[in-house]
Every structure is written in structure tokens, then in C-alpha cells.
Design a protein around this motif. Structure first.
Motif, mmCIF file in Angstrom:
data_model
loop_
_atom_site.group_PDB
_atom_site.id
_atom_site.type_symbol
_atom_site.label_atom_id
_atom_site.label_comp_id
_atom_site.label_asym_id
_atom_site.label_seq_id
_atom_site.Cartn_x
_atom_site.Cartn_y
_atom_site.Cartn_z
ATOM 1 N N GLY A 139 0.805 -1.219 0.000
ATOM 2 C CA GLY A 139 0.000 0.000 0.000
ATOM 3 C C GLY A 139 0.833 1.262 0.000
ATOM 4 O O GLY A 139 0.302 2.346 -0.209
ATOM 5 N N GLY A 140 2.122 1.123 0.214
ATOM 6 C CA GLY A 140 2.939 2.330 0.356
ATOM 7 C C GLY A 140 3.803 2.657 -0.844
ATOM 8 O O GLY A 140 4.694 3.495 -0.755
ATOM 9 N N SER A 141 3.540 2.014 -1.977
ATOM 10 C CA SER A 141 4.462 2.211 -3.093
ATOM 11 C C SER A 141 4.262 3.578 -3.744
ATOM 12 O O SER A 141 3.167 4.123 -3.772
ATOM 13 C CB SER A 141 4.276 1.101 -4.128
ATOM 14 N N ILE A 143 4.543 5.841 -7.231
ATOM 15 C CA ILE A 143 4.371 5.591 -8.667
ATOM 16 C C ILE A 143 4.586 6.901 -9.411
ATOM 17 O O ILE A 143 4.280 7.977 -8.900
ATOM 18 C CB ILE A 143 2.927 5.077 -8.928
ATOM 19 N N ASP A 173 -0.180 7.435 -2.848
ATOM 20 C CA ASP A 173 -1.614 7.542 -3.110
ATOM 21 C C ASP A 173 -2.179 8.874 -2.629
ATOM 22 O O ASP A 173 -3.084 9.422 -3.238
ATOM 23 C CB ASP A 173 -2.361 6.418 -2.384
ATOM 24 N N ILE A 174 -1.672 9.384 -1.530
ATOM 25 C CA ILE A 174 -2.272 10.561 -0.907
ATOM 26 C C ILE A 174 -1.541 11.835 -1.318
ATOM 27 O O ILE A 174 -2.169 12.829 -1.665
ATOM 28 C CB ILE A 174 -2.270 10.420 0.639
ATOM 29 N N ALA A 203 -4.658 14.046 -2.039
ATOM 30 C CA ALA A 203 -5.974 13.424 -2.206
ATOM 31 C C ALA A 203 -6.878 13.814 -1.047
ATOM 32 O O ALA A 203 -6.528 13.646 0.122
ATOM 33 C CB ALA A 203 -5.827 11.907 -2.263
ATOM 34 N N PRO A 206 -12.088 10.103 -2.711
ATOM 35 C CA PRO A 206 -11.778 9.042 -3.670
ATOM 36 C C PRO A 206 -11.453 9.558 -5.065
ATOM 37 O O PRO A 206 -10.731 8.915 -5.807
ATOM 38 C CB PRO A 206 -13.049 8.191 -3.683
ATOM 39 N N ASN B 449 -10.729 1.491 -4.298
ATOM 40 C CA ASN B 449 -10.912 2.604 -5.218
ATOM 41 C C ASN B 449 -10.256 2.234 -6.534
ATOM 42 O O ASN B 449 -9.034 2.186 -6.651
ATOM 43 C CB ASN B 449 -10.267 3.867 -4.634
ATOM 44 N N ASN B 463 -0.135 -0.224 4.824
ATOM 45 C CA ASN B 463 0.947 0.697 5.183
ATOM 46 C C ASN B 463 0.473 1.786 6.144
ATOM 47 O O ASN B 463 1.289 2.487 6.725
ATOM 48 C CB ASN B 463 1.565 1.328 3.919
ATOM 49 N N ALA B 546 -1.530 -3.502 -3.091
ATOM 50 C CA ALA B 546 -2.032 -2.132 -2.972
ATOM 51 C C ALA B 546 -2.503 -1.824 -1.554
ATOM 52 O O ALA B 546 -2.880 -0.692 -1.271
ATOM 53 C CB ALA B 546 -3.167 -1.895 -3.961
#
Lengths: 349, 561
Positions: A139-141, A143, A173-174, A203, A206, B449, B463, B546
Motif C-alpha cells: 500500500g505504500g508504493s 508511482i 496515493d495521498i 488526495a 476518492p 478505489n 501501510n 495495494a
């Protein structure tokens, strides 16, 4: 039919079972159903051989494959009325008479301990690094994506020109770094106007990011630096939207709103209508902008995705200056309305 | 040149017999091409290699030189000792024994059970074998599983097998791409629908296909794509059976009239398969390694990481075993035949399904409203009050407004097909070991999502997780999984079996992986009887990567640390 199949299975099985089936007194229905022993009621008169489930002679597999005929559907027949014995064999389902599973209690959960049971076996040090990696990896990658949405030639009245619009994103992601650039110029002439933005993109839900940072204009004329606050995301009905307020170093405030929509004609052919509106909250004489809605650009581009990442396109854009800005433009040689055919490529990596 | 022709013929029809030439074809014991390792000491070596599928070669990771890895064959009641060497360059590795009941530090998850196996090093797994059935093993490091790091594991029962059969074949399903898994993941992050070439189009609308215009508009309003069935599709995947592509055509032999046991394992990274053998009825005798009362079906859906054993009784002809990906973008194909070289027709792919209102979690709604998208607008697709335990984060694209138990559904695209298995058809053969009423209840939401390609439990990615999911040793807890997304999620708990709550009393089916249908619910009772730390995750590899993962802790009562 189900009974027939059962008997056939039993009969065939008895034929080659290695150890002779023990005359087991303890033959549960479950075991019988697995073919492991024989229940009394299974000792029915021998079943007539069932026809093999082969295709109809008129339809060979080759012909079926050619679409010339249809192979019989590979379905088992619906079970007839369900006798309890058969239900026990698992061949049909009795109406569910099982009492409902009783409700569970409401004991509170125990306190959450530290994750670290393996520390006692492999050592806390050896586990710490692996554990940190485990959490970070899932979840922490981070990109990156560089999207050149528009790189095109514009052919209209007057000089042919070129234009681009691109955005790169780096991060998680955020929180991300977003770098945007757009601009246009004349072929064989000078860069008309261009800008680069560097934004922190965060972010907030969603679909949407808020963005804040700086914009640097580049070009022959005045090239101010701006502070930027904006947003970008996906609106209902699949509209990609983007908007920002710009505060220049001189204190001028301008705004921009863009929207586009991808309409898939086929899996690879996509038509993208777009609109962009710009406004100013005061006159910005040095850049030829009057207060109010200053310009609107409408475009439609038809792209063919040779790959998702690479799509040549053709289209039409109409760039129209409005109000006071239009009057200022007419005063120079630029003109207020610039329709043009475009051809270009959209690519990303 | 002649060498090449020889190799090609070896790889195709005649290959099955040619690999074990000293045995008559009919006498081949099991799964030609799949080596078996067994005994007191088993040695496995993980290394890079090339893999050729349907004539195309790409980079992969194998075990002892094969993909899938060798069949690890254990015996219930013995002690397993398995030496695993990591010959990868500059990359840790691991093997997790999927579905095995063993001490937590032998479970093979780096960072939870052990530190992992560094390159050039090896690790010896030792554990008592306390169960029997069909299982599998795979890497739990990075995305190695997608590259071929998986294999079948069978445990023979100590006593007589309650399943009678004359012959067995392992059918290991997997998905293979020439793209590196990190590239696949990056593409998904950059563009959630990257691999979906079955979207709705204007051409389709004009041709009267798929949704009507007003439904398309209503779904567009919710930013929901009904064609999003699989994240990674046949546009990049080739679907394999025992490491061979559809053209390679893996062939398993039998003699007419034999009871043939197929041990079907879904070792895919991302693919839900619908399995059928046209012309044969399948008798399902085992699910996730544990025996069930036989159920005769024509087709069943197998989620990633599940196993089903079926018995078939073929006649003297060839049959195609078809495993169609649930989004119908491709299929895996093998042949069951009385003699090598025989083939049967391969049916064309069926039309791809579209997600329904029920897949959006509106299962509890009046069915009259189904398909009338406009009427659903009054239901918010993201009302956080409907899920107070879910954290309001960008990971949460939607909350199912009215999720219902969907364990009776056959799976996306199989509604209306005859004789399809559902979880509610499964009844354990043996009485459940623990039939106590759960003393506690727990609800876990599966959230995601698709636009940002974020996946999590309860809106919190691995994470971002601050605390594990705690259990007290010996306690029995009723866990309900609520799927707030439009995709299926095969949820796997390490180190335990749990009883699905489907009204089967003390013969509830026991599983290690439960597929939760889109917008639906599934409930299981868990006896937390294995102390230690255990992984708990969605078995779709890129969902786990993810963030859809957590740690479950099982501690003796009163021990908080």
C-alpha cells in the motif's frame, strides 16, 4: 436420471475397486456417497448401461468448432424429487430444515497486541527490517506517470502553430508532486505563451486532489510567477475536471477551469470533447487580459489508441477571446477568434 | 531445423507420453510433466528461468527448474522437513504453504512469520503434518508469485481416503504475462482500466449491446464501470494449466470408466476461473483440502487460492477441461483423453458479464428497481454512516448501501447457468471440530478505489495500519466480510480453517479462503486456535500489494504483549 447416474457410478466403481469393500457394518451415508462402501439401498438391480455422454453423431467436435452445429449442452439434468437417501448422498438438496445457526455473543474484542510473535524465535532485529518492509510494501508504493495529453500542430488562418499540454505525477496515493506544462507557439516563429507549474497534490477524497504550488510563465512578453491553488479529479459522469486560481507576483488574480470527456467509440477509437474557460478578476494589461471571462477554448479530438500509451489524433479547436480581452486582441494583430484543425499524439509512460 | 520440429512436437500433442516414455501411456500415475518431490527431506530451489508458453518465451521464476514448481507430496501424521534455497539475484524470497495448519513461524510470510530467505541463503521449514488434502504453495515476497513461483502440495491421508478414485491428476490453474509484475502494478496505478478491452462503447450502444443509454448514464453518474470484472485480463495474460498454454494443451490420460480425481488449484495472481468439462458431470468431493459431501455440478467458479477436488467418470473419448476467466477475456484449456494425441472441441468464449445493481451492494433493494439505474440515485453510493467502522479515506470509493449474503450465488456471469456450484451447496463430510456458538462478532469491510487503484480493509491500507486484528487463543468469533466494492475478493486467513455460516449446522464447510461476491457479504465462524501472528489478505495479488492486507494476532488470554 440422477438415480441412474448414481447406480452407474456405484456399479463402475465396484468393478475395479482394489481392496474388496469390507462388509463394513459402519457404512455412513457420507462414506457410501464417496463410493467407499455400499449402502443397502444401493444394492438395487443392476442398472442398465447409460448411454455415454458423447455428442450426437451428426455433430462432430470439428464441426461444432466450425460453428456448423451445436454440441449438446454439458449440463446435468435437474434433480427429480429429492428423497432423503439421495440428499444424504449429496445428490440433491432437501429443503433446508437445519435450524438457523444461533446468534453470536457480544463479548468485546481483546486489546490489540504488538505484532512481533516471531521476534522470540528469529530475534527482534532480524524481524524489524522485514516487518517494516512488509508494511511499507503493501500500500505504500510510489508511482510516477508522465502524461503528454496533447502534442499537436494547429493549422488555421494565419501561421501554423504548435501546442502542448502535459502533466507528470510522482509519489504515493495521498501526496504527490505534480508538474504541469502547457503552451503554444508559431512554427518558425517565437514561443507565444507557455507555463510550467510545480504543485503539491493531495488526495481529499476518492476522486479529487487539491493542488497548491507555483506557476512560472515563459515567453516573449511578461513572464510573471504565480502562486497556485487548485483541484483536479474525476467528476460524476466520468468528466475529467481541473481548476485553479492564480495569484501573480504583481497581485493579479486569474482563474482557469477545464473539463474533458472520453467517449469510447470502439475499444481503441475515442472521441474527446473538451472545454477550457479563463477569467481574470482585474485587467492585466501587460498580458493583454481584461477583467471578466477572458477566453474560452473548445476542442474535439479523435484518437486511436495503438497502445493505451500511444494514440495519434486529429481534431478541431476553436480558441475565442471574449469581452475586453477580445477588444485588446483585435487592437493587436492577433485577432479574437482562432479556429484550427489539429493533428497530434497523446502519449504517456 | 529438425531439432526445432522435434521440440515442438514434444511440446504439443505427443508431449504427455514422451515425457515418461518407459511407462505405457495409460499407466502414467499423475500429471505428466509435473515432477513430484516427497520423503523425509525435501529440497526446493527458487531461481530465475525462462518459460515458454504457446511458443512464446518470457522471463519467470521457477522452483527446481519448473513452473509450476514440483508437486510436494506429504503424508498426514509425518513430519515435514523442507529445505528451501533462494537462488534469486539480489532479491529475498519465501514459500508460504497455503492452507496448512502449522506453527506460525513456519508459515513463510516475511515480516510476519519469519525474516524471509535472503539471496544465496536457505531456510528449513519443519512442521508436523496434521491434515490431508489438496493444497498449494507460493512466494509471499513481493510479486514473485505472478512470475511462476507456485506449485501444488498434496497430503495423503493417514487412513483410507474417503474419496474413491482410480487415478488422479493435478490441474493447477495460473495466469502468466510477459510483462513484469511491477509493470502490471504500475499500469493499474496509472490507469485502473488499463487491461480492460471489454468496456462499453458507442458502437455497442448503437448495436443494442450491453446497457441501455439511461443505465449507462446512471452508472456514469456514480462513476462505476459495469465491465470492470477483472483488473488484469486476457489482453496480457495467457491462462495456464500445469504451466502450459491453451495451444500447448496439457493432456491427462485415463481409461474409460475410471473414477478420475482432478485436484484443481487456482494458483493465479488475479484470475477467477469458471471451470467446466463439456460432456462430463463433476462430483465435487473436496473444497480447500477438506472433504465435502459429494455434489454433482456442471460448472463451478474457483477463486484465486481456492482448491476443489472433483471426480469424473469419463467414457472412451477426449474431453476439454475449460477454465474460462470470469471476465471471459480468455481461457485455460487442457484435455482429458484415453490416449495421447486426442483432442476435443474447445467452446468459444461466452459473452462477458456486466456488473449488476446487486454487485454495487444494492442486493437488499426491491428487485423491481434492478436495472433502472435512475432509481438508485436516491441511494448514496458512499454513505459512511452505513459503515461506521470504516475510516473515511480516499481508499473508499463506495459503501454498499444494502449488502446481502451472497454465498448462495454461483459467481459473476454464472447466474442462470444450470448446475453451477455455490458455497451453499457445500456440506462438510466430517463433523466440525468446534461447534460452540461464537462469543463475539466482528465485521470487516472490503474497501477499494478502482480509479486510484487503492485497496484496503475498513478503508485503511496495510501501510497505514496502526494495530493488528486481535484474537484471544481459543475464542470463537463470528466474522462477517462486507464487500463495499464491485469486484470479488478472495479473502485468505493464514494458519486456520473457518466454518462458512450457510446454515449447515455442525457440518459447515471449512475453508481457508472465501470469495466475497461484489457488493455482498459472507460470514464465517473462526476458532482462533493457532497462537502467533498470521497474515490476512485478499488473494488477488495486486489488491494485496495495494494494501488489502492485515495481521491477525492470536494470543493466550490475558497476554497483551
Amino acid at each position: 436420471m440422477s438415480l441412474l447416474a448414481l447406480l452407474l457410478v456405484t456399479a463402475q466403481h465396484q468393478g475395479h475397486e482394489m481392496p474388496a469393500p469390507e462388509p463394513a457394518p459402519a457404512c455412513s451415508p457420507e462414506h457410501a456417497a464417496m463410493g467407499h462402501c455400499t449402502m443397502p439401498e444401493a444394492k438395487a438391480p443392476p442398472a442398465p448401461p447409460a448411454p455415454p455422454p458423447s455428442p450426437a453423431p451428426s455433430c462432430s467436435p470439428e464441426h461444432a468448432a466450425m460453428g456448423h452445429c451445436e454440441m449438446p449442452a454439458p449440463k446435468a439434468p435437474p434433480p427429480p424429487a429429492c428423497a432423503p437417501e439421495h440428499a444424504a448422498m449429496g445428490h440433491c438438496t432437501l429443503p433446508d430444515t437445519t435450524p438457523p445457526t444461533p446468534g453470536a455473543g457480544n463479548t468485546p474484542p481483546p486489546p490489540a497486541p504488538r505484532v512481533g510473535a516471531a521476534d522470540a524465535i528469529f530475534g527482534a532485529d532480524a524481524m524489524a527490517a522485514a516487518r517494516a518492509r512488509l508494511y511499507a510494501e503493501h500500500g505504500g508504493s510510489a508511482i510516477s506517470q508522465v502524461m503528454v495529453d496533447m502534442a499537436e500542430a494547429r493549422i488555421g488562418k494565419g501561421r501554423d502553430s504548435y501546442a502542448w499540454d502535459a502533466e507528470a505525477r510522482f509519489g504515493g496515493d495521498i501526496d504527490k508532486l505534480a508538474v504541469k506544462s502547457e503552451g503554444e507557439g508559431d512554427f518558425g516563429g517565437s514561443l507565444d505563451e507557455a507555463e510550467v507549474q510545480a504543485l503539491w497534490s493531495h488526495a481529499i477524497g476518492p476522486y479529487f486532489d487539491v493542488q497548491a504550488g507555483v506557476r512560472q510563465d515563459i515567453g516573449p512578453g511578461a513572464s510573471p510567477t504565480h502562486a497556485v491553488i487548485g483541484f483536479e479529479g474525476l467528476a460524476p459522469y466520468w468528466f475529467d475536471v481541473e481548476g485553479a486560481l492564480f495569484l501573480s507576483a504583481k497581485g493579479d488574480v486569474t482563474a482557469r477551469l477545464e473539463a474533458s470527456y472520453d467517449q469510447r467509440i470502439t475499444q481503441w477509437l475515442i472521441v474527446q470533447p473538451m472545454a477550457e474557460v479563463e477569467a481574470a478578476f482585474q485587467d492585466v494589461a501587460e498580458r493583454g487580459i481584461g477583467s471578466g471571462v477572458s477566453s474560452v477554448e473548445l476542442g474535439v479530438r479523435l484518437r486511436y489508441e495503438i497502445a493505451r500509451e500511444f494514440a495519434p489524433y486529429v481534431g478541431f479547436v476553436w480558441d475565442r477571446k471574449l469581452g475586453k480581452t477580445a477588444r485588446l486582441a483585435r487592437a493587436t494583430s492577433d485577432g479574437a477568434s482562432r479556429p484550427a484543425f489539429v493533428a497530434g499524439v497523446r502519449f504517456w509512460f | 531445423m529438425s531439432m526445432m520440429i522435434d521440440r515442438r512436437s514434444l511440446l504439443t500433442a505427443g508431449g504427455a507420453a514422451a515425457l515418461v516414455p518407459w511407462l505405457p501411456a495409460w499407466a502414467q500415475p499423475i500429471s505428466p510433466g509435473l515432477p513430484t518431490v516427497s520423503g523425509a527431506d525435501i529440497h526446493l530451489k527458487i531461481a530465475h528461468q525462462m518459460l515458454t508458453v504457446d511458443g512464446k518465451t518470457s522471463h519467470a521464476i521457477g522452483i527446481n527448474g519448473t513452473i509450476p514448481g514440483p508437486l510436494v507430496r506429504l503424508k498426514e501424521g509425518t513430519k515435514a522437513r523442507i529445505h528451501v534455497a533462494n537462488a534469486l539475484q539480489g532479491e529475498d524470497s519465501s514459500i508460504h504453504w497455503h492452507g496448512l495448519i502449522l506453527p506460525f513461524h513456519m508459515d513463510g510470510v516475511p515480516g510476519i512469520s519469519f525474516p524471509g530467505i535472503a539471496p544465496g541463503k536457505s531456510f528449513t521449514y519443519e512442521f508436523p503434518v496434521r491434515q490431508s488434502g489438496t493444497y498449494w504453495y507460493h512466494s509471499h515476497s513481493g510479486l514473485q508469485e505472478q512470475m511462476g513461483h507456485y506449485g501444488p502440495l498434496i497430503i495423503d491421508p493417514a487412513d483410507a481416503d474417503p474419496v474413491a478414485y482410480d487415478r488422479e491428476h493435478v490441474i493447477l490453474l495460473s495466469d502468466h504475462s510477459a510483462l513484469h509484475p511491477h509493470v502490471i502494478f504500475k499500469k493499474l496505478k496509472q490507469m485502473g482500466g488499463y487491461f480492460n478491452y471489454n468496456k462499453q462503447t458507442l458502437a455497442g450502444l448503437l448495436a443494442g449491446e450491453d446497457q441501455a443509454l439511461k443505465d449507462r448514464v446512471a452508472w456514469g453518474a456514480m462513476r462505476m464501470d459495469p465491465t470492470d470484472i477483472s483488473d488484469v485480463t486476457g489482453s496480457t495474460y495467457t491462462y495456464l494449466i500445469n504451466g502450459l498454454g491453451p495451444a500447448d494443451n496439457w493432456t491427462g490420460l485415463f481409461r474409460a470408466g475410471e473414477r478420475v480425481r482432478l485436484r484443481i488449484i487456482n494458483a493465479s495472481a488475479m484470475t477467477t476461473f469458471n471451470v467446466r468439462i463439456p460432456g462430463l458431470t463433476m462430483e465435487v468431493v473436496q473444497a480447500d483440502g477438506l472433504n465435502v459431501r459429494p455434489v454433482r455440478v456442471g460448472e463451478f467458479q474457483i477463486a484465486v487460492a481456492e482448491t476443489y477436488d472433483v471426480v469424473v467418470t469419463p467414457s472412451d473419448e477426449a474431453y476439454s477441461l475449460i477454465a474460462e476467466s470470469s471476465d471471459r477475456s480468455g481461457l485455460a484449456r487442457a484435455t482429458l483423453a484415453p490416449r495421447a494425441g486426442m483432442t476435443a472441441a474447445v467452446p468459444p468464449l461466452r459473452p462477458r458479464p456486466l456488473a449488476t445493481m446487486q454487485d454495487m451492494g444494492m442486493g437488499g433493494m426491491d428487485h423491481g428497481a434492478m436495472g433502472h439505474g435512475g432509481e438508485t440515485m436516491k441511494h448514496s453510493m458512499r454513505d459512511m454512516r452505513a459503515a461506521p467502522t470504516v475510516k473515511d479515506t480516499p481508499t473508499v470509493q463506495s459503501i454498499s448501501p444494502m449488502p446481502v449474503d451472497r454465498t448462495g450465488d454461483p459467481g459473476q456471469g454464472l447466474e442462470g447457468e444450470p448446475d453451477v456450484l455455490s458455497y451453499q451447496d457445500l456440506v462438510a463430510l466430517d463433523r466440525n471440530p468446534d461447534t460452540r456458538t461464537p462469543s463475539r462478532q466482528l465485521q470487516i469491510h472490503l474497501t477499494g478505489n478502482m480509479e486510484r487503484y487503492m485497496w484496503a480493509f475498513d478503508g485503511v491500507k496495510m501501510n497505514e495500519v496502526k494495530a493488528p486484528i486481535p484474537f484471544t487463543e481459543g475464542e470463537r468469533v463470528r466474522v462477517t466480510l462486507v464487500n463495499d466494492t464491485m469486484m470479488t475478493h478472495p479473502i485468505h486467513l493464514h494458519g486456520h480453517f473457518f466454518e462458512l455460516v450457510t446454515g449447515k449446522g455442525d457440518h459447515a464447510p471449512r475453508k481457508h479462503t472465501v470469495n466475497v461476491q461484489p457488493g455482498g457479504k459472507a460470514t464465517f465462524d473462526l476458532t482462533a486456535d493457532a497462537p502467533g501472528d498470521w497474515a490476512f489478505h485478499c488473494h488477488l495479488l495486486y489488491h494485496m500489494h495495494a494494501g488489502m492486507m492485515q495481521v491477525v494476532t492470536v494470543r493466550p488470554a490475558g497476554e497483551a504483549a
